[in-house]
Design a protein around this motif. Sequence first.
Motif, PDB file in Angstrom:
ATOM      1  N   ASP A 144      -7.662   2.239 -15.515  1.00 36.62           N
ATOM      2  CA  ASP A 144      -6.656   1.484 -14.761  1.00 36.62           C
ATOM      3  C   ASP A 144      -5.243   1.659 -15.307  1.00 36.62           C
ATOM      4  N   ILE A 145      -5.025   2.726 -16.091  1.00 40.18           N
ATOM      5  CA  ILE A 145      -3.699   2.914 -16.683  1.00 40.18           C
ATOM      6  C   ILE A 145      -2.599   3.047 -15.628  1.00 40.18           C
ATOM      7  N   PRO A 146      -2.825   3.689 -14.464  1.00 37.46           N
ATOM      8  CA  PRO A 146      -1.741   3.729 -13.468  1.00 37.46           C
ATOM      9  C   PRO A 146      -1.302   2.327 -13.040  1.00 37.46           C
ATOM     10  N   GLU A 147      -2.280   1.437 -12.768  1.00 37.18           N
ATOM     11  CA  GLU A 147      -1.936   0.076 -12.355  1.00 37.18           C
ATOM     12  C   GLU A 147      -1.192  -0.674 -13.457  1.00 37.18           C
ATOM     13  N   ARG A 148      -1.577  -0.432 -14.708  1.00 36.86           N
ATOM     14  CA  ARG A 148      -0.913  -1.100 -15.835  1.00 36.86           C
ATOM     15  C   ARG A 148       0.542  -0.664 -15.971  1.00 36.86           C
ATOM     16  N   VAL A 149       0.850   0.535 -15.485  1.00 40.24           N
ATOM     17  CA  VAL A 149       2.237   1.012 -15.487  1.00 40.24           C
ATOM     18  C   VAL A 149       2.968   0.536 -14.226  1.00 40.24           C
TER      19      VAL A 149
ATOM     20  N   ARG B 147       0.837  -1.209   0.000  1.00 35.39           N
ATOM     21  CA  ARG B 147       0.000   0.000   0.000  1.00 35.39           C
ATOM     22  C   ARG B 147       0.865   1.250   0.000  1.00 35.39           C
ATOM     23  N   ARG B 148       1.979   1.214   0.695  1.00 33.17           N
ATOM     24  CA  ARG B 148       2.869   2.380   0.737  1.00 33.17           C
ATOM     25  C   ARG B 148       3.455   2.669  -0.644  1.00 33.17           C
ATOM     26  N   LEU B 149       3.835   1.627  -1.361  1.00 36.00           N
ATOM     27  CA  LEU B 149       4.363   1.807  -2.712  1.00 36.00           C
ATOM     28  C   LEU B 149       3.297   2.383  -3.635  1.00 36.00           C
ATOM     29  N   LEU B 150       2.109   1.798  -3.599  1.00 32.64           N
ATOM     30  CA  LEU B 150       1.040   2.296  -4.463  1.00 32.64           C
ATOM     31  C   LEU B 150       0.683   3.737  -4.109  1.00 32.64           C
ATOM     32  N   ALA B 151       0.726   4.068  -2.819  1.00 36.30           N
ATOM     33  CA  ALA B 151       0.416   5.439  -2.391  1.00 36.30           C
ATOM     34  C   ALA B 151       1.435   6.427  -2.957  1.00 36.30           C
ATOM     35  N   VAL B 152       2.707   6.049  -2.944  1.00 31.43           N
ATOM     36  CA  VAL B 152       3.744   6.922  -3.504  1.00 31.43           C
ATOM     37  C   VAL B 152       3.505   7.148  -4.992  1.00 31.43           C
ATOM     38  N   CYS B 153       3.229   6.075  -5.720  1.00 27.05           N
ATOM     39  CA  CYS B 153       3.035   6.195  -7.168  1.00 27.05           C
ATOM     40  C   CYS B 153       1.802   7.026  -7.495  1.00 27.05           C
TER      41      CYS B 153
ATOM     42  N   LEU C 121       1.600  10.851  -9.376  1.00 26.40           N
ATOM     43  CA  LEU C 121       0.778  11.183 -10.543  1.00 26.40           C
ATOM     44  C   LEU C 121      -0.189  12.319 -10.218  1.00 26.40           C
ATOM     45  N   ASP C 122      -0.730  12.315  -9.006  1.00 30.62           N
ATOM     46  CA  ASP C 122      -1.651  13.378  -8.591  1.00 30.62           C
ATOM     47  C   ASP C 122      -0.931  14.722  -8.522  1.00 30.62           C
ATOM     48  N   PHE C 123       0.292  14.723  -7.992  1.00 33.95           N
ATOM     49  CA  PHE C 123       1.077  15.957  -7.895  1.00 33.95           C
ATOM     50  C   PHE C 123       1.298  16.549  -9.285  1.00 33.95           C
TER      51      PHE C 123
END
Length: 221
Positions: free
Chosen positions: A206-211, A106-112, A116-118
Amino acid sequence: MKDTGSVAQAAPAKQVRARARNPRGEGGRLREEIIDAAAELLDETGDQHAVTLRSVARRVGIATPSIYPHFPDQPAIMLAVVRREFAALERTLSAAVERAGDSPRRRLLAVCETYLDFAGRHPQRYRTMFGGLWTPAPGDGSLTETDLVMLGADSMLVLVDVLTECVAAGAITSTDVSADATALWVGLHGLAHQRVVSPSFPWPEDIPERVIIPLAHLTTI
């Protein structure tokens, strides 16, 4: 990079605002106001050439020579903007890690996702940070190689740290965390950049997850 001393045509005209003189010992406030003005001009125009000594001074409400005790030239102002934005990015990523709790995945996904949000919330500043609007080089005015080489290092370290935690927890199969952190950043940056410059493209939800999932070597558990 030469400062022409004129406002680029893309920059909207803005009336000079009256500015009270800072009390003695508060020159640091003026320095921050200069950086604020440069960032505002980037946000409004998306053009580094709109950030000139004259346009910044006009936005702050000071005479152009008043900038020199704080910045020797336009590249130094741009560098200050980029440094401040990278510091904001690092703080934002670190805060996302803390909010995500104890799960390394979850920490890794939160960083990614936060990265992208930033980029989406600050598109012109983001592009400036990563060379889309400003491509500095040693020798541009007062800039040196030392000024440029460590830009973004703290933000990358956040990504390396969460990947390292994932390896220890068996959440990813990486055998070279440093290389995979670089590959993941390249993927995130590419997606972030293209979303900024191609907003009407029909991006899959779901493009973020695909990356993220393949580049981070995340396990399916």
